[in-house]
Design an enzyme around this catalytic site. Structure first.
Site, mmCIF file in Angstrom:
data_model
loop_
_atom_site.group_PDB
_atom_site.id
_atom_site.type_symbol
_atom_site.label_atom_id
_atom_site.label_comp_id
_atom_site.label_asym_id
_atom_site.label_seq_id
_atom_site.Cartn_x
_atom_site.Cartn_y
_atom_site.Cartn_z
ATOM 1 N N HIS A 70 74.199 24.950 15.559
ATOM 2 C CA HIS A 70 73.723 24.596 13.935
ATOM 3 C C HIS A 70 71.471 24.474 14.752
ATOM 4 C CE1 HIS A 70 71.445 20.907 16.437
ATOM 5 N NE2 HIS A 70 72.565 20.807 17.096
ATOM 6 N N ASP A 72 69.083 23.069 13.153
ATOM 7 C CA ASP A 72 68.195 22.523 12.751
ATOM 8 C C ASP A 72 67.871 21.473 13.973
ATOM 9 O OD1 ASP A 72 71.090 21.138 13.289
ATOM 10 O OD2 ASP A 72 69.701 18.993 12.162
ATOM 11 N N ASP A 96 68.903 21.312 22.905
ATOM 12 C CA ASP A 96 69.838 20.735 21.570
ATOM 13 C C ASP A 96 69.479 21.276 20.558
ATOM 14 O OD1 ASP A 96 71.270 19.862 19.543
ATOM 15 O OD2 ASP A 96 71.144 17.586 20.533
ATOM 16 N N GLU A 126 72.701 19.495 11.098
ATOM 17 C CA GLU A 126 73.445 18.314 11.934
ATOM 18 C C GLU A 126 73.088 16.767 12.298
ATOM 19 O OE1 GLU A 126 75.167 17.331 16.151
ATOM 20 O OE2 GLU A 126 73.166 17.796 15.613
ATOM 21 N N GLU A 127 72.059 17.249 12.227
ATOM 22 C CA GLU A 127 71.028 15.732 13.133
ATOM 23 C C GLU A 127 70.735 14.536 12.804
ATOM 24 O OE1 GLU A 127 70.065 15.905 16.390
ATOM 25 O OE2 GLU A 127 70.018 17.180 16.916
ATOM 26 N N GLU A 155 76.903 23.424 21.858
ATOM 27 C CA GLU A 155 76.229 22.586 22.385
ATOM 28 C C GLU A 155 75.367 21.697 23.553
ATOM 29 O OE1 GLU A 155 75.076 19.457 20.009
ATOM 30 O OE2 GLU A 155 76.265 19.277 18.428
ATOM 31 N N HIS A 329 67.120 15.286 22.474
ATOM 32 C CA HIS A 329 65.975 13.875 21.071
ATOM 33 C C HIS A 329 64.813 13.651 22.246
ATOM 34 C CE1 HIS A 329 69.706 13.132 18.603
ATOM 35 N NE2 HIS A 329 69.390 15.288 18.825
#
Length: 356
Positions: A70, A72, A96, A126-127, A155, A329
């Site tokens: 992903h 994003d 990530d 995705e997030e 990932e 994150h």
């Protein structure tokens, strides 16, 4: 635009992707840049669906694999633009998962003759909530674009292979009582007090550990939110506990739902969200060859990832990427440069048998 020099270097490419801000819902700029790079490669057929890109080779190979990631990120936390200190690249999305996406994009452009046909997939959202997930939307609208014998989701795994994933579900356990004035509490029945029994069941709960194909998946059933009450002088007639169940992939969603209802028998239980797990996916020939290229045994994925979406389509899938999942994150998010380089070399060995 991503220059040829940048595309040739996975580290420089990671930095370039990180420096394009792409918080979920704002992926148009980075998707445009990745699309331009893919369309410049004559060996790829490129399809764009919204802000999701599919780039595929058509070499007539007997097997097809997917490399997916992903584009994003979570919201920026004062960690853009990227900065590099020694072996560490700091910045939002470094772990990530723009370092993983960079590996896929680098190979898409610089591996024109892989030993499998390859579908490179770059998707959005995705997030955030599942309904917006670009891979989910693509699986619903164009499942033929995802057809493959094996998929690799890039990932963050810190360079290890994480097989399959846990399933996840959330449910609300509600207790009922009878409202009354707190000065005459004996006339009522306190729903919050009744919730104590549900919490006691959670304290006594013994979670399973399940070994599947040598990978140990640990389950967990936990309260994550609690609420109730009317006013400071009222005996409450309703209380609720939100629970999260992370279940091993040998359980179906239906079996997981039934298990939680059994644990809380006698209480109202309403499932509010769930997603299936994914079995390890180690038996497909491309998966075995990938594990040989990594040279280390796989471990269970303790968490949920989009490998489950591939599993739902009957495509075995694994997780592998250079980032550290424990840094995802966070304000301190970073990736080690040698992990990017090692990941690129592992993927080259698997796809083309050496340097490309």
């Amino acid at each position: 635009m991503l220059s040829h020099v940048v595309l040739a270097d996975p580290v420089a490419l990671t930095r370039a992707l990180v420096d394009i801000e792409s918080v979920s819902g704002n992926e148009a700029e980075i998707t445009d840049a990745v699309e331009a790079a893919l369309k410049a490669a004559p060996h790829l057929d490129v399809t764009r669906v919204g802000n999701t890109l599919v780039a595929a080779t058509s070499l007539g190979r007997p097997q097809r694999v997917v490399l997916a990631g992903h584009l994003d990120t979570v919201p920026v936390a004062g960690n853009l633009p990227s900065r590099t200190e020694g072996n560490i690249m700091h910045g939002c999305g470094t772990s990530d998962m723009k370092s993983g996406a960079a590996l896929a994009l680098h190979l898409a452009v610089h591996a024109p003759a892989p030993k499998y046909d390859v579908t490179y997939l770059f998707y959005d959202c995705e997030e955030v909530e599942s309904e917006r997930n670009g891979l989910r939307k693509l699986a619903a609208s164009h499942p033929e674009l995802l057809a493959a014998d094996f998929a690799l989701l890039l990932e963050p795994t810190y360079g290890l292979v994480e097989a399959g994933c846990q399933g996840t579900m959330r449910a609300v356990v509600t207790t009922r009582g009878r409202r009354a004035h707190s000065a005459r509490s004996w006339l009522g029945e306190n729903a919050i007090h009744r919730a104590g029994e549900a919490l006691a069941r959670l304290r006594r709960y013994e979670a399973r550990s399940v070994e599947i194909d040598g990978c140990v998946y640990r389950e967990g059933l936990n309260a994550v939110k609690i609420g109730g009450g009317v006013a400071g002088n009222v005996i409450p007639d309703e209380a609720w506990i939100e629970v999260n169940f992370r279940f091993a992939p040998d359980r179906s969603e239906e079996q997981a739902h039934a298990h939680v209802r059994e644990v809380f028998e006698g209480f109202e239980v309403a499932v509010t969200d769930s997603a299936p797990g994914a079995l390890p996916g180690l038996t497909a020939p491309p998966a075995k060859e990938f594990l040989a290229a990594v040279g280390r045994p796989p471990q269970a994925k303790l968490g949920w990832t989009d490998v489950a979406r591939f599993a739902t389509l009957g495509i075995p899938a694994l997780n592998f990427g250079p980032g550290d999942p424990n840094l995802a994150h966070t304000r301190e998010e970073h990736v080690e440069i040698d992990k990017i380089e090692a990941g690129a070399e592992t993927l080259r060995r698997w796809l083309v048998g050496g340097e490309c």
